[in-house]
Design an enzyme around this catalytic site. Sequence first.
Site, short mmCIF file in Angstrom:
data_model
loop_
_atom_site.label_atom_id
_atom_site.label_comp_id
_atom_site.label_asym_id
_atom_site.label_seq_id
_atom_site.Cartn_x
_atom_site.Cartn_y
_atom_site.Cartn_z
N ASP A 1 0.87 -1.16 0.00
CA ASP A 1 0.00 0.00 0.00
C ASP A 1 0.92 1.22 0.00
OD1 ASP A 1 -3.21 0.56 1.60
OD2 ASP A 1 -2.14 1.70 0.07
C1 GLC Z 1 -4.38 4.24 -0.31
C2 GLC Z 1 -5.28 3.04 -0.11
C3 GLC Z 1 -5.22 2.06 -1.24
C4 GLC Z 1 -5.05 2.81 -2.55
C5 GLC Z 1 -3.68 3.45 -2.55
C6 GLC Z 1 -3.44 4.27 -3.81
O1 GLC Z 1 -3.68 4.53 0.86
O2 GLC Z 1 -5.15 2.34 1.12
O3 GLC Z 1 -6.46 1.33 -1.21
O4 GLC Z 1 -5.16 1.92 -3.67
O5 GLC Z 1 -3.47 4.25 -1.39
O6 GLC Z 1 -4.30 5.34 -3.87
#
Ligand code: GLC
Length: 694
Positions: free
Chosen positions: A249
């Site tokens: 993430d």
């Molecule tokens: C965020 C989310 C994830 C998302 C990523 C990119 O923190 O937790 O679900 O795809 O960042 O935006």
Amino acid sequence: MVKRIRAFDGAAIHAGNRGLTIDHAAVEAEVDALLERMTLAQQINEIRGRQAQSIQGLYYAGGDPELGLPSYKMVDGPRGARAGHATAFPVAIARAATFDVELERRVGYAIGLEVAARGGNVLLAPTINLLRHPGWGRAQETYSEDPVHMGAMAVAFVSGAQNHVLTSPKHFAANNLENTRFELSAEIDRRTLHELYLPHFRRVVQEAAAASIMSAYNRVNGVYCGEHAELLTRILRDDWGFKGFVESDWFLGTRSTAKALNAGLDIEMPAPYRFDDTKLEAALASGELTEAVITRSARHAVYQKIAWDLANQPAPDPGMVECRAHLELAREAAQKSMVLLKNDGVLPLEATPRLRLALVGDLADTANLGDRGSSFVSPSRVVTPRQGIEAGADGAEVTCFPSDADLSALAAFDVAVVIAGLTYREEGEFIPTAQEEAEGGELARGGDRASLALPAAQQTLIERVSDVAQRTVVVLEGGSAIVVRDWIDRVDALLMAWYPGCEGGHALADVLFGRVDASGRLPVTFPRADEDLLPWDITALEVPHDLLHGYRYLDHRDTPAEFPFGFGLSYATIELSASRIERTEGGFQVLVPLVNTGRRAGTTVVQLYVGCGESSVFRPVKELKGFGRAALAAGEAAELEIAIPDADLRYFDAEAGEWRLEACDYVFSVGTSSADVATVASWRFDGAGWRQGP
Ligand code: GLC
């Protein structure tokens, strides 16, 4: 011959999923040859994102023209392409309320197409974290409190989307609380992890060949998911045979350099912080990290680029984005998602010039699409409840009353429809930016909900309307369960509309005026009171998980729900008659006769639950093991077929570390909600064979 409806038609659901037709032997050979040619620097280039911010919604990772390797171009999210304008579908939990896997496949297909049309090749979806408690800030992004329901919706979405792009089911694993997600540890025993929090991840990997997986921010049993060898390597790869890549993430999803790579994290997103040259060189020099481990992650990182031939992917016509077909699909999904929770007969409304309809509340005029975090989608147009109802009123008089209006005139109207509920301010991804909040920014996120009640102003509005109106219909917008006990007896009808997407206003009118049946069913239990559910602390840093939450928790405590999991009313009357259960090779087939005894077309959602008698281990009272949606014309009969393999009846023996089909009694029940089931049959397994019980 009565029409036979199959609850889950795998061939149809998985059709066109390019992840299922990969010649892995050939890809392995090509990747081996490529890696032979790659320098360590070129390998390192493949295991990290390229920049902290997206470029027109695209996050780039790796890519090397010299090697003919394209970049991954990753785009959020679960309700549409977060890149420029795109179709904003109803949020995932709304689509889950359709219990319609064929429809979810079509939504995945459309979103995948729009992501590709925007230049992306990886869709950062679906979110499939089990809804352990409806107060989770991102409840709207996921599908269900139940792993079987979740898994079916997830594989349908993945297989649809993977007709066009790679997917990245997230967040692996147990990301069930928002405000403390960067620090919390989900404390989960091994049986609970495998029986509740992992099955749907296993299904998207093994059934739908999910091309990548996004690891979660949080810890599981004290270890960050981005460096969790048990999850990322032993379970995901060794047990499940996952062949894709694991990306972290964003930002805090990668917590270390050597530890993360050694555990099996392949790509740091969105940019090199811990997988930067300096840290990698230091880790190699210290001996914490070896070049072989970097090569292993580089292999995983380039594998799908070769397997999906991403270097030769023509981008679809951008005209596909927000095309008429996709808008109609968004409307269909919203229609089928809305759950009629109470109706004393006031619905459906008759759209005629004689009808005097008062439409009350600021939300009637609001484009309320839900969370403005990473799942946000920006459509060119949103049909608000007011626009949809005015367009669909067929001459009825529609008069609007803002929330602060004098409502004394409501008594003169035949019915008052109140649009109430939540917005991105009360729930959503928790990315607190003090400045945003200080300035009352439009991007301030809501985080988790400590309470499931409506905001006081919304509840007051409902009370003010119901004090005066002849008939009161409440339409709730929101992304999860809402406690309604304080006011439900004051109103004549209640419809849960969720965050219904860019076509939500049209869909709302379609349901209110009865042009379509009310056919949604609850994917999450609506409790009578917050305290009826498991303890919920949105500041918690250690969160115990066990086998009981949602309907499992209420069943165990014999506590009634306000509205149970799987519940929803229809305008039609579809009856279930005596179901039959037959033994098949390696499983069971449940046949549920249905007939529409009413005068209008309608839909029902049949659920199959199984409980175990005389089990040697603790078990929930019953668990969902299958479901199917059936639409029937007036007077039509059909038979719904739900197949259950024996494997789905096993429990996870944590001591032995394996799944076990226990010798005990299996009680099969069929019904239209977790609280409205009738026993069909009991079958006993004696360790070798099966025989039908009394
Ligand atoms: C965020 C989310 C994830 C998302 C990523 C990119 O923190 O937790 O679900 O795809 O960042 O935006």
